[in-house]
Design a protein around this motif. Structure first.
Motif, PDB file in Angstrom:
ATOM      1  N   VAL A 294    -121.282  52.125  12.252  1.00 38.20           N
ATOM      2  CA  VAL A 294    -120.462  52.935  11.351  1.00 38.20           C
ATOM      3  C   VAL A 294    -121.337  53.622  10.310  1.00 38.20           C
ATOM      4  CG1 VAL A 294    -118.688  52.871   9.565  1.00 38.20           C
ATOM      5  CG2 VAL A 294    -118.369  51.575  11.684  1.00 38.20           C
ATOM      6  N   ASN A 295    -122.307  52.896   9.765  1.00 36.73           N
ATOM      7  CA  ASN A 295    -123.184  53.479   8.749  1.00 36.73           C
ATOM      8  C   ASN A 295    -123.942  54.675   9.293  1.00 36.73           C
ATOM      9  OD1 ASN A 295    -122.564  51.798   6.608  1.00 36.73           O
ATOM     10  ND2 ASN A 295    -124.130  50.308   7.109  1.00 36.73           N
ATOM     11  N   LEU A 296    -124.458  54.552  10.506  1.00 36.83           N
ATOM     12  CA  LEU A 296    -125.224  55.644  11.096  1.00 36.83           C
ATOM     13  C   LEU A 296    -124.333  56.853  11.355  1.00 36.83           C
ATOM     14  CD1 LEU A 296    -127.928  56.624  12.185  1.00 36.83           C
ATOM     15  CD2 LEU A 296    -127.346  55.618  14.391  1.00 36.83           C
ATOM     16  N   VAL A 297    -123.144  56.613  11.897  1.00 35.09           N
ATOM     17  CA  VAL A 297    -122.221  57.712  12.197  1.00 35.09           C
ATOM     18  C   VAL A 297    -121.806  58.432  10.916  1.00 35.09           C
ATOM     19  CG1 VAL A 297    -119.923  58.282  13.066  1.00 35.09           C
ATOM     20  CG2 VAL A 297    -121.355  56.674  14.321  1.00 35.09           C
ATOM     21  N   THR A 298    -121.461  57.667   9.884  1.00 37.70           N
ATOM     22  CA  THR A 298    -121.013  58.303   8.643  1.00 37.70           C
ATOM     23  C   THR A 298    -122.152  59.038   7.941  1.00 37.70           C
ATOM     24  OG1 THR A 298    -121.322  56.182   7.489  1.00 37.70           O
ATOM     25  CG2 THR A 298    -119.095  56.725   8.240  1.00 37.70           C
ATOM     26  N   SER A 299    -123.380  58.530   8.067  1.00 31.65           N
ATOM     27  CA  SER A 299    -124.507  59.228   7.447  1.00 31.65           C
ATOM     28  C   SER A 299    -124.752  60.567   8.118  1.00 31.65           C
ATOM     29  CB  SER A 299    -125.772  58.368   7.502  1.00 31.65           C
ATOM     30  OG  SER A 299    -126.214  58.181   8.836  1.00 31.65           O
TER      31      SER A 299
END
Length: 241
Positions: free
Chosen positions: A162-167
């Motif tokens: 999720v962190n990678l996608v949102t970044s």
């Protein structure tokens, strides 16, 4: 009488110039990872390296550290290998790899050598390195506690991304933030999603208490899963207005 004119040589960029164009990441990342990245970007520039060379350095080092953790998870659980040795390898490897990930963007922006292809390589390398990191934490949890539920490891791996996608989404033209405040208390609270801080804590657990890895992945699953649900609600509300 002869006059001489000298043309000023273009100034060479300094570490401060590279740090100035960093993309943040949170209190920890800005204080350590981005600054170390600026030093790497400066060294890369002086060596004539391309931003992609730093990206690949991040990938190789991140994969190597995670593979070492996976390979030694069993021996650490059996007491044949000291946990602190493996944890220290993870701490140094993951942090330096992330600093190289910070450096490639800084080098590209300062030197004007960025490209769509380079950006794609950067994202794909990040995905590969983070898959390896998640695998390392999952392998440690299972080695330390064989009764670790399979579904927990699976959900942990899924929500971690999720962190990678949102970044990546934040870098787009339609980005939006749920919390826009930049006050110190808010920034401290956001450390839980600061990648540099997260991998630092993960490595500390591997050093000091590898048996607690199951609780670490549980905590990250709750935090990242909750952030995913909150992000869906935030975006959906904006479309329904």
């Amino acid at each position: 009488m002869h006059s001489t004119t000298t043309s000023a040589e273009p100034s060479r960029p300094t570490a401060a110039d590279f740090y100035r164009v960093n993309r943040g990441g949170g209190l920890f990342s800005e204080a350590l990872s981005q600054r170390l990245g600026a030093a790497f970007a400066l060294a890369g520039h002086r060596l004539g390296l391309s931003p992609t060379a730093l990206t690949l350095g991040n990938l190789v080092l991140g994969l190597a550290a995670s593979v070492a953790v996976v390979a030694l998870a069993g021996p650490v659980a059996d007491g044949d290998v000291p946990a602190w040795v493996v944890g220290l390898v993870a701490l140094v490897g993951w942090q330096v790899a992330y600093a190289l990930d910070c450096a490639d963007g800084q080098l590209a922006r300062v030197t004007g050598r960025g490209s769509p292809a380079g950006a794609r390589v950067d994202i794909l390398a990040d995905v590969a390195a983070q898959i390896a990191l998640v695998t390392a934490l999952g392998a440690t949890a299972v080695a330390q506690r064989p009764s670790t539920p399979v579904w927990l490891v699976a959900v942990f791996a899924g929500t971690w991304m999720v962190n990678l996608v949102t970044s990546v989404m934040q870098a787009g033209p339609n980005h939006a933030s749920m919390v826009t405040s930049t006050s110190l208390p808010v920034r401290v609270a956001k450390l839980i999603r600061d990648y540099g801080a997260v991998i630092f804590v993960a490595a500390l657990v591997l050093i000091l208490a590898p048996a607690a890895t199951i609780w670490l992945i549980t905590a990250f699953t709750v935090v990242n899963g909750g952030f995913l649900l909150a992000s869906i609600a935030f975006s959906a509300r904006a479309t329904l207005r």
